[in-house]
Scaffold this motif. Structure first.
Motif, mmCIF file in Angstrom:
data_model
loop_
_atom_site.group_PDB
_atom_site.id
_atom_site.type_symbol
_atom_site.label_atom_id
_atom_site.label_comp_id
_atom_site.label_asym_id
_atom_site.label_seq_id
_atom_site.Cartn_x
_atom_site.Cartn_y
_atom_site.Cartn_z
ATOM 1 N N GLU A 187 52.283 51.191 40.526
ATOM 2 C CA GLU A 187 50.836 50.465 41.149
ATOM 3 C C GLU A 187 50.155 49.999 39.996
ATOM 4 O OE1 GLU A 187 47.770 53.006 43.052
ATOM 5 O OE2 GLU A 187 48.607 54.546 42.129
ATOM 6 N N ALA A 188 49.131 49.104 40.158
ATOM 7 C CA ALA A 188 48.163 48.729 38.799
ATOM 8 C C ALA A 188 47.064 48.131 39.550
ATOM 9 C CB ALA A 188 49.151 47.474 38.219
ATOM 10 N N TYR A 189 45.969 48.326 38.706
ATOM 11 C CA TYR A 189 44.505 47.917 39.257
ATOM 12 C C TYR A 189 43.432 47.975 38.091
ATOM 13 C CZ TYR A 189 44.021 52.932 38.991
ATOM 14 O OH TYR A 189 43.782 54.357 38.440
ATOM 15 N N ARG A 190 42.467 47.268 38.273
ATOM 16 C CA ARG A 190 41.508 47.038 37.307
ATOM 17 C C ARG A 190 40.635 48.023 37.479
ATOM 18 N NH1 ARG A 190 41.465 42.936 33.670
ATOM 19 N NH2 ARG A 190 42.820 40.971 34.270
ATOM 20 N N THR A 191 39.815 48.796 36.250
ATOM 21 C CA THR A 191 38.856 49.739 36.378
ATOM 22 C C THR A 191 37.549 49.345 35.465
ATOM 23 O OG1 THR A 191 38.348 52.119 36.081
ATOM 24 C CG2 THR A 191 39.865 51.118 34.587
ATOM 25 N N PRO A 192 36.486 49.408 35.798
ATOM 26 C CA PRO A 192 36.189 50.026 37.184
ATOM 27 C C PRO A 192 36.443 48.749 38.304
ATOM 28 C CG PRO A 192 34.319 49.096 36.212
ATOM 29 C CD PRO A 192 35.318 49.186 35.152
ATOM 30 N N ASN A 193 36.248 49.518 39.619
ATOM 31 C CA ASN A 193 36.829 48.544 40.917
ATOM 32 C C ASN A 193 35.890 47.471 40.590
ATOM 33 O OD1 ASN A 193 38.698 50.472 41.638
ATOM 34 N ND2 ASN A 193 37.485 51.746 42.723
ATOM 35 N N VAL A 194 34.639 47.365 40.748
ATOM 36 C CA VAL A 194 33.737 46.064 40.761
ATOM 37 C C VAL A 194 33.584 45.608 39.483
ATOM 38 C CG1 VAL A 194 31.529 45.367 41.602
ATOM 39 C CG2 VAL A 194 32.585 47.354 42.891
ATOM 40 N N GLN A 195 33.664 44.245 39.280
ATOM 41 C CA GLN A 195 33.382 43.537 38.128
ATOM 42 C C GLN A 195 32.074 43.442 38.012
ATOM 43 O OE1 GLN A 195 35.362 39.753 37.874
ATOM 44 N NE2 GLN A 195 34.840 39.418 35.590
ATOM 45 N N ASN A 196 31.539 43.631 36.631
ATOM 46 C CA ASN A 196 30.252 43.389 36.284
ATOM 47 C C ASN A 196 30.003 42.006 35.436
ATOM 48 O OD1 ASN A 196 27.632 43.320 35.099
ATOM 49 N ND2 ASN A 196 27.600 45.216 33.956
ATOM 50 N N HIS A 197 29.663 41.114 35.981
ATOM 51 C CA HIS A 197 29.597 39.630 35.323
ATOM 52 C C HIS A 197 28.865 39.552 34.230
ATOM 53 C CE1 HIS A 197 31.878 38.061 38.681
ATOM 54 N NE2 HIS A 197 31.143 38.475 39.509
ATOM 55 N N LYS A 198 27.896 40.394 33.895
ATOM 56 C CA LYS A 198 26.959 40.502 32.632
ATOM 57 C C LYS A 198 27.758 41.018 31.517
ATOM 58 C CE LYS A 198 22.513 41.184 35.202
ATOM 59 N NZ LYS A 198 21.310 42.094 35.262
ATOM 60 N N ARG A 199 28.834 41.717 31.726
ATOM 61 C CA ARG A 199 29.625 42.084 30.804
ATOM 62 C C ARG A 199 30.499 41.007 30.300
ATOM 63 N NH1 ARG A 199 32.987 47.768 31.235
ATOM 64 N NH2 ARG A 199 33.932 47.967 29.063
ATOM 65 N N SER A 200 30.874 40.929 28.788
ATOM 66 C CA SER A 200 31.556 40.059 28.341
ATOM 67 C C SER A 200 33.052 40.171 28.183
ATOM 68 C CB SER A 200 31.001 39.501 26.919
ATOM 69 O OG SER A 200 31.067 40.618 26.107
ATOM 70 N N THR A 201 33.376 41.500 27.923
ATOM 71 C CA THR A 201 34.657 42.044 27.931
ATOM 72 C C THR A 201 35.411 42.158 29.123
ATOM 73 O OG1 THR A 201 33.886 44.324 27.739
ATOM 74 C CG2 THR A 201 34.294 43.085 25.843
ATOM 75 N N PRO A 202 36.665 41.836 29.344
ATOM 76 C CA PRO A 202 37.292 42.127 30.851
ATOM 77 C C PRO A 202 37.483 43.579 31.195
ATOM 78 C CG PRO A 202 38.793 41.453 29.014
ATOM 79 C CD PRO A 202 37.487 41.344 28.291
#
Length: 337
Positions: A197-212
């Protein structure tokens, strides 16, 4: 002769001088002389008696005067003693009151000491309970950390992949395979398509954050993960579509903190040729005297270094700086409390 004798005894003064007596005796008969002498003796006795009475009266007056003065002095002294006795009684009363007050104070102090002793016992027991709770908490945190590390142990953390790339590659599995083909072609047959399995962390993206956000990829076994990490260390520069990325082990926050705590010591050992390594999850390993030394606890490492003068000299500055930093952190924590 008789005429003179008749005048002599009656007319003679009692205090006649010796010459007068002798002169008077020349014209007296024996009888007259005896009478004269008797009168003289009587006169002398009377004079002596009068003088004695005068002296007695004088002495009596002086004595009475001295006795009166002594009595007056005695009365004055008795009055002073009475006054002082009154003062003494007042002082005694004040002393008794002070004594009672001191006894009451002593009783209150003893009561307070008993209460203080009880409170100290309670504090001591509370400190023991706190220490016991702290140990249990540390053990609990360590157990949770170990469980979390075991859960995360097969995982890889990929850092630097732009958001939405997994949609372009049609899924995380294709993205992973592309990373393997681009960087580790020798591992392509062994590891391709081998992610559970694979997923991004944290689950919810913060659009104010410049880094992925990071990508967590769970491998089917630890061996494959270790092979990829080893190849990553050997290659040193990992890319995805020509842009640099990072691949690391996925560790818990506490384990990452424990690993970072070795940084200064690790760098010093590396600069002095001890070939240090951070072994999973957060152990320091290095070569010394043709042996591999491994430590998971910094305090035990410091005790070991203290027994090795050469190692102690190398690490003296680093350990001193860390000690000062820890003291500052403790002081800030105490101020915050």
């Amino acid at each position: 002769m008789k005429r003179q004798g008749k005048k002599g005894p009656q007319a003679m003064q009692v205090n006649a001088t010796l010459e007068e007596v002798t002169a008077a005796a020349d014209g007296m008969s024996d009888k007259e002389f005896r009478i004269y002498m008797l009168q003289m003796i009587w006169s002398i006795k009377e004079d002596i008696k009068q003088q004695n009475q005068t002296m007695k009266d004088h002495f009596d007056n002086e004595l009475r005067k001295q006795i009166q003065e002594a009595k007056d002095q005695l009365y004055r002294e008795i009055e002073v003693i009475k006054n002082k006795q009154s003062e003494i009684l007042e002082m005694q009363e004040a002393i008794n009151q002070l004594k009672n007050s001191m006894e009451n104070t002593t009783s209150r102090v003893e009561h307070l000491e008993d209460r203080t002793s009880d409170n100290e016992d309670k504090v001591f027991q509370l400190e023991k309970n706190i220490d016991s709770s702290a140990r249990l908490l540390r053990n609990h945190e360590q157990n949770i950390q170990e469980i979390w590390d075991n859960i995360k142990r097969p995982n890889l953390r990929v850092i630097g992949i732009q958001e939405g790339t997994e949609l372009q590659t049609k899924g995380m599995s294709s993205l992973f395979n592309e990373i393997i083909r681009e960087n580790f072609p020798d591992l392509k047959n062994e590891t391709e398509s081998q992610i559970l399995e694979a997923y991004r962390t944290p689950n919810v993206q913060n659009h104010k954050r410049s880094t992925p956000r990071h990508i967590i990829m769970k491998m089917p076994n630890i061996q494959n993960k270790e092979r990829i990490l080893k190849a990553t260390r050997e290659r040193k520069q990992i890319t995805f579509r020509g842009k640099p990325i990072r691949i690391t082990a996925d560790l818990s926050t506490q384990t990452l903190k424990a690993r970072r705590s070795w940084n200064n010591i690790f760098q010093t050992l590396k600069e002095n040729g001890f070939q240090p390594r951070i072994v999973y999850p957060a152990k320091l390993s290095f070569r010394m005297e043709n042996e591999i030394k491994t430590f998971h606890d910094k305090q035990k490492f410091k005790e070991f270094a203290a027994r090795k003068p050469s190692l102690q000299n190398i690490l003296a500055k680093v350990l001193q700086e860390e000690e000062m930093e820890n003291n500052n952190e403790n002081q800030q924590w105490e101020v915050g409390q």
